[in-house]
Enzyme design. Sequence first.
Site, mmCIF file in Angstrom:
data_model
loop_
_atom_site.group_PDB
_atom_site.id
_atom_site.type_symbol
_atom_site.label_atom_id
_atom_site.label_comp_id
_atom_site.label_asym_id
_atom_site.label_seq_id
_atom_site.Cartn_x
_atom_site.Cartn_y
_atom_site.Cartn_z
ATOM 1 N N CYS A 196 0.874 -1.179 0.000
ATOM 2 C CA CYS A 196 0.000 0.000 0.000
ATOM 3 C C CYS A 196 0.909 1.227 0.000
ATOM 4 O O CYS A 196 1.760 1.344 -0.879
ATOM 5 C CB CYS A 196 -0.974 -0.030 1.178
ATOM 6 N N ARG A 217 -2.221 -0.907 5.479
ATOM 7 C CA ARG A 217 -3.423 -1.442 4.830
ATOM 8 C C ARG A 217 -3.146 -2.815 4.218
ATOM 9 O O ARG A 217 -4.001 -3.707 4.240
ATOM 10 C CB ARG A 217 -3.911 -0.466 3.756
#
Length: 283
Positions: free
Chosen positions: A243, A248
Amino acid sequence: MTGLRRGGWIAWGLALALAGCDADAEGDAAPTEVTSVEPGDALRDGVVVLDVRAFEAFDGGHIPGAIAFDAGSLRATVDGVEGQVAPRDVAEAEFSAAGLSPGDDVLVTGADNGTDPARVAWTLRYYGHEGGVMLLDGGMAAYVAAGLEVEPGAGDVTPTDYAADTTRDALRVDKAWVLEHLDDDDVVLFDVRTPEEFAEGHIPGAVNVNWTQNLDDGGRFRADADVRSLHGDPDAATLVVYCRTGSRASVSWALLRRAGFTDVRLYDGSWAEWGADPDTPKG
Protein backbone atom coordinates in the site's frame (compact mmCIF):
# COMPACT_ATOMS: atom_id res chain seq x y z
CA MET A 1 -4.10 -10.43 35.26
CA THR A 2 -7.44 -12.22 35.02
CA GLY A 3 -9.13 -14.59 32.63
CA LEU A 4 -7.50 -14.79 29.22
CA ARG A 5 -4.05 -16.22 29.78
CA ARG A 6 -2.11 -19.43 29.24
CA GLY A 7 -3.59 -22.88 28.76
CA GLY A 8 -5.31 -24.75 25.96
CA TRP A 9 -7.93 -23.59 23.57
CA ILE A 10 -9.05 -26.95 22.29
CA ALA A 11 -11.59 -25.83 19.71
CA TRP A 12 -9.26 -23.29 18.17
CA GLY A 13 -6.32 -25.71 18.24
CA LEU A 14 -8.34 -28.36 16.44
CA ALA A 15 -9.41 -25.89 13.77
CA LEU A 16 -5.80 -24.82 13.28
CA ALA A 17 -4.67 -28.43 12.99
CA LEU A 18 -7.30 -29.08 10.34
CA ALA A 19 -6.31 -25.96 8.44
CA GLY A 20 -2.65 -26.98 8.56
CA CYS A 21 0.36 -25.15 9.96
CA ASP A 22 1.95 -24.36 6.61
CA ALA A 23 5.68 -23.89 6.27
CA ASP A 24 6.72 -20.71 4.52
CA ALA A 25 8.27 -20.62 1.07
CA GLU A 26 11.80 -21.01 2.36
CA GLY A 27 11.22 -24.14 4.40
CA ASP A 28 10.57 -22.62 7.82
CA ALA A 29 8.29 -25.05 9.63
CA ALA A 30 7.08 -22.40 12.07
CA PRO A 31 3.46 -21.28 11.52
CA THR A 32 2.66 -18.18 9.50
CA GLU A 33 -1.13 -18.36 9.31
CA VAL A 34 -3.58 -15.90 10.83
CA THR A 35 -7.17 -16.82 11.67
CA SER A 36 -10.20 -14.74 12.62
CA VAL A 37 -12.67 -15.37 15.40
CA GLU A 38 -16.22 -14.22 16.05
CA PRO A 39 -16.95 -11.95 19.03
CA GLY A 40 -18.59 -14.77 20.95
CA ASP A 41 -15.39 -16.80 20.70
CA ALA A 42 -13.17 -14.06 22.14
CA LEU A 43 -13.56 -15.19 25.75
CA ARG A 44 -11.38 -18.28 25.91
CA ASP A 45 -8.97 -19.39 28.60
CA GLY A 46 -5.38 -19.49 27.46
CA VAL A 47 -5.63 -16.64 24.94
CA VAL A 48 -3.78 -13.36 25.38
CA VAL A 49 -5.84 -10.46 24.06
CA LEU A 50 -3.95 -7.44 22.72
CA ASP A 51 -6.19 -4.38 22.41
CA VAL A 52 -4.64 -1.81 20.06
CA ARG A 53 -7.18 0.95 20.52
CA ALA A 54 -6.26 4.29 22.08
CA PHE A 55 -5.72 3.87 25.81
CA GLU A 56 -8.73 6.08 26.64
CA ALA A 57 -11.00 3.66 24.77
CA PHE A 58 -9.31 0.67 26.40
CA ASP A 59 -9.65 2.20 29.87
CA GLY A 60 -13.35 2.75 29.27
CA GLY A 61 -14.02 -0.93 28.67
CA HIS A 62 -12.22 -3.90 27.19
CA ILE A 63 -12.35 -7.69 27.01
CA PRO A 64 -11.65 -9.02 30.52
CA GLY A 65 -7.94 -9.65 30.96
CA ALA A 66 -6.96 -7.84 27.75
CA ILE A 67 -3.71 -5.91 27.49
CA ALA A 68 -3.46 -2.41 26.03
CA PHE A 69 -0.92 -2.41 23.21
CA ASP A 70 0.41 0.41 21.04
CA ALA A 71 0.55 -0.82 17.45
CA GLY A 72 2.66 2.18 16.52
CA SER A 73 5.45 0.89 18.75
CA LEU A 74 6.15 -1.77 16.11
CA ARG A 75 6.79 0.78 13.33
CA ALA A 76 9.95 2.77 12.55
CA THR A 77 11.47 5.08 9.96
CA VAL A 78 14.30 3.22 8.25
CA ASP A 79 16.58 4.89 5.70
CA GLY A 80 14.09 7.73 5.43
CA VAL A 81 11.12 5.44 4.72
CA GLU A 82 8.38 5.73 7.31
CA GLY A 83 6.19 2.98 8.65
CA GLN A 84 8.74 0.14 8.38
CA VAL A 85 8.73 -2.78 10.78
CA ALA A 86 10.66 -1.90 13.92
CA PRO A 87 13.95 -3.74 14.55
CA ARG A 88 13.63 -7.14 16.19
CA ASP A 89 14.99 -6.00 19.56
CA VAL A 90 12.44 -3.18 19.71
CA ALA A 91 9.54 -5.48 18.81
CA GLU A 92 10.61 -8.10 21.33
CA ALA A 93 10.88 -5.45 24.03
CA GLU A 94 7.29 -4.41 23.31
CA PHE A 95 6.07 -8.01 23.36
CA SER A 96 7.92 -8.54 26.63
CA ALA A 97 6.30 -5.45 28.18
CA ALA A 98 2.92 -6.85 27.15
CA GLY A 99 3.63 -10.09 28.99
CA LEU A 100 3.81 -12.26 25.88
CA SER A 101 5.68 -15.51 25.39
CA PRO A 102 6.37 -16.94 21.90
CA GLY A 103 4.06 -19.91 22.43
CA ASP A 104 1.04 -17.89 23.56
CA ASP A 105 -2.16 -17.92 21.52
CA VAL A 106 -2.79 -14.24 20.78
CA LEU A 107 -6.00 -12.49 19.78
CA VAL A 108 -5.55 -8.95 18.45
CA THR A 109 -8.43 -6.49 18.42
CA GLY A 110 -8.99 -2.86 17.57
CA ALA A 111 -12.08 -0.72 17.42
CA ASP A 112 -13.12 -2.50 14.22
CA ASN A 113 -11.51 -4.34 11.30
CA GLY A 114 -9.00 -1.58 10.76
CA THR A 115 -5.35 -1.86 9.85
CA ASP A 116 -3.57 -1.81 13.22
CA PRO A 117 -4.64 -5.28 14.43
CA ALA A 118 -3.53 -6.91 11.18
CA ARG A 119 -0.21 -5.06 11.26
CA VAL A 120 0.45 -6.36 14.79
CA ALA A 121 -0.53 -9.88 13.66
CA TRP A 122 1.90 -9.68 10.72
CA THR A 123 4.71 -8.43 12.96
CA LEU A 124 4.16 -11.27 15.43
CA ARG A 125 4.44 -13.81 12.63
CA TYR A 126 7.38 -12.01 11.00
CA TYR A 127 9.37 -12.15 14.21
CA GLY A 128 8.70 -15.82 14.75
CA HIS A 129 5.71 -16.02 17.10
CA GLU A 130 4.93 -19.70 17.50
CA GLY A 131 1.48 -19.70 19.10
CA GLY A 132 -1.78 -18.98 17.34
CA VAL A 133 -2.38 -15.48 15.97
CA MET A 134 -5.98 -14.36 15.56
CA LEU A 135 -7.94 -11.25 14.65
CA LEU A 136 -11.27 -10.41 16.32
CA ASP A 137 -13.68 -10.05 13.39
CA GLY A 138 -15.46 -6.73 13.76
CA GLY A 139 -13.25 -5.65 16.64
CA MET A 140 -14.62 -4.19 19.83
CA ALA A 141 -17.56 -2.63 18.01
CA ALA A 142 -18.86 -6.10 17.16
CA TYR A 143 -17.93 -7.45 20.60
CA VAL A 144 -19.85 -4.73 22.42
CA ALA A 145 -22.77 -4.99 20.00
CA ALA A 146 -23.02 -8.68 20.90
CA GLY A 147 -23.59 -7.71 24.54
CA LEU A 148 -20.46 -9.47 25.77
CA GLU A 149 -18.64 -8.77 29.03
CA VAL A 150 -16.27 -5.82 29.32
CA GLU A 151 -14.21 -4.47 32.19
CA PRO A 152 -12.79 -0.97 32.73
CA GLY A 153 -9.38 0.08 33.96
CA ALA A 154 -5.77 -0.40 33.00
CA GLY A 155 -5.38 -4.02 34.09
CA ASP A 156 -2.25 -5.75 35.33
CA VAL A 157 0.60 -7.06 33.19
CA THR A 158 3.50 -9.24 34.26
CA PRO A 159 6.44 -8.53 31.89
CA THR A 160 8.25 -11.44 30.28
CA ASP A 161 11.50 -11.94 28.41
CA TYR A 162 10.12 -12.50 24.91
CA ALA A 163 12.56 -14.19 22.54
CA ALA A 164 11.35 -16.14 19.51
CA ASP A 165 13.67 -18.46 17.59
CA THR A 166 13.57 -16.96 14.10
CA THR A 167 12.68 -14.08 11.82
CA ARG A 168 10.49 -15.31 8.96
CA ASP A 169 12.22 -13.42 6.16
CA ALA A 170 9.88 -14.93 3.58
CA LEU A 171 6.97 -12.84 4.92
CA ARG A 172 8.62 -9.57 3.89
CA VAL A 173 10.15 -8.31 0.64
CA ASP A 174 12.17 -5.20 -0.08
CA LYS A 175 12.60 -2.96 -3.11
CA ALA A 176 15.46 -5.00 -4.55
CA TRP A 177 13.36 -8.18 -4.36
CA VAL A 178 10.42 -6.53 -6.13
CA LEU A 179 12.67 -5.15 -8.88
CA GLU A 180 14.12 -8.61 -9.41
CA HIS A 181 10.68 -10.22 -9.73
CA LEU A 182 8.77 -7.66 -11.81
CA ASP A 183 8.61 -10.03 -14.78
CA ASP A 184 8.23 -13.23 -12.76
CA ASP A 185 5.08 -15.10 -13.78
CA ASP A 186 5.10 -16.90 -10.44
CA VAL A 187 4.65 -13.62 -8.56
CA VAL A 188 1.50 -11.47 -8.42
CA LEU A 189 1.65 -7.98 -6.94
CA PHE A 190 -1.47 -6.53 -5.33
CA ASP A 191 -1.69 -2.78 -4.77
CA VAL A 192 -4.32 -2.44 -2.04
CA ARG A 193 -4.58 1.35 -2.06
CA THR A 194 -7.58 3.24 -3.41
CA PRO A 195 -8.18 3.31 -7.17
CA GLU A 196 -7.33 7.02 -7.12
CA GLU A 197 -3.94 6.38 -5.52
CA PHE A 198 -3.30 3.53 -7.93
CA ALA A 199 -4.10 5.72 -10.95
CA GLU A 200 -1.59 8.32 -9.79
CA GLY A 201 1.21 5.76 -9.90
CA HIS A 202 1.87 2.13 -9.05
CA ILE A 203 4.38 -0.66 -9.43
CA PRO A 204 4.23 -1.95 -13.03
CA GLY A 205 2.10 -5.07 -13.37
CA ALA A 206 0.40 -4.66 -9.99
CA VAL A 207 -3.30 -5.49 -9.66
CA ASN A 208 -5.40 -2.97 -7.75
CA VAL A 209 -7.63 -4.53 -5.07
CA ASN A 210 -8.56 -1.92 -2.48
CA TRP A 211 -8.07 -3.46 0.96
CA THR A 212 -11.55 -2.35 2.04
CA GLN A 213 -13.05 -4.74 -0.50
CA ASN A 214 -12.05 -7.52 1.91
CA LEU A 215 -14.80 -6.23 4.20
CA ASP A 216 -18.53 -6.65 3.69
CA ASP A 217 -21.10 -3.86 4.00
CA GLY A 218 -21.16 -4.35 7.76
CA GLY A 219 -17.39 -4.03 8.08
CA ARG A 220 -16.82 -7.73 8.79
CA PHE A 221 -14.27 -9.92 7.00
CA ARG A 222 -15.50 -11.54 3.81
CA ALA A 223 -15.53 -15.33 3.58
CA ASP A 224 -12.39 -17.05 2.32
CA ALA A 225 -14.00 -17.94 -1.01
CA ASP A 226 -14.94 -14.30 -1.54
CA VAL A 227 -11.41 -13.13 -0.71
CA ARG A 228 -9.97 -15.60 -3.19
CA SER A 229 -12.42 -14.53 -5.91
CA LEU A 230 -11.81 -10.84 -5.19
CA HIS A 231 -8.11 -11.36 -5.92
CA GLY A 232 -8.78 -13.42 -9.06
CA ASP A 233 -8.06 -16.74 -7.33
CA PRO A 234 -4.43 -16.52 -8.50
CA ASP A 235 -2.41 -19.68 -9.07
CA ALA A 236 0.94 -17.90 -8.83
CA ALA A 237 3.31 -19.34 -6.26
CA THR A 238 3.90 -16.03 -4.49
CA LEU A 239 1.54 -13.15 -3.73
CA VAL A 240 2.92 -9.77 -2.68
CA VAL A 241 0.78 -7.01 -1.17
CA TYR A 242 1.67 -3.35 -0.73
CA CYS A 243 0.00 0.00 0.00
CA ARG A 244 1.70 3.24 1.06
CA THR A 245 3.50 2.12 4.23
CA GLY A 246 2.43 -1.51 4.61
CA SER A 247 -0.39 -0.96 7.09
CA ARG A 248 -3.42 -1.44 4.83
CA ALA A 249 -1.58 -4.25 3.07
CA SER A 250 -1.40 -6.13 6.37
CA VAL A 251 -5.17 -6.69 6.25
CA SER A 252 -4.97 -8.13 2.75
CA TRP A 253 -1.99 -10.24 3.80
CA ALA A 254 -3.86 -11.69 6.78
CA LEU A 255 -6.99 -12.51 4.82
CA LEU A 256 -5.11 -14.05 1.90
CA ARG A 257 -3.26 -16.24 4.39
CA ARG A 258 -6.54 -17.12 6.08
CA ALA A 259 -7.97 -17.98 2.65
CA GLY A 260 -5.29 -20.63 2.17
CA PHE A 261 -2.55 -18.97 0.11
CA THR A 262 0.65 -20.22 1.71
CA ASP A 263 3.23 -17.79 0.28
CA VAL A 264 1.95 -14.25 0.86
CA ARG A 265 4.50 -11.50 1.42
CA LEU A 266 4.36 -7.87 2.45
CA TYR A 267 6.40 -5.21 0.66
CA ASP A 268 7.12 -3.23 3.78
CA GLY A 269 8.51 -0.14 2.04
CA SER A 270 5.46 -0.04 -0.24
CA TRP A 271 4.72 3.08 -2.25
CA ALA A 272 6.41 5.37 0.31
CA GLU A 273 9.70 3.83 -0.77
CA TRP A 274 8.98 2.87 -4.39
CA GLY A 275 7.25 6.11 -5.37
CA ALA A 276 9.99 8.28 -3.86
CA ASP A 277 12.76 6.60 -5.83
CA PRO A 278 13.23 8.28 -9.23
CA ASP A 279 14.95 5.17 -10.56
CA THR A 280 12.11 2.69 -9.96
CA PRO A 281 9.74 2.04 -12.87
CA LYS A 282 6.22 3.39 -12.45
CA GLY A 283 2.95 2.30 -13.96
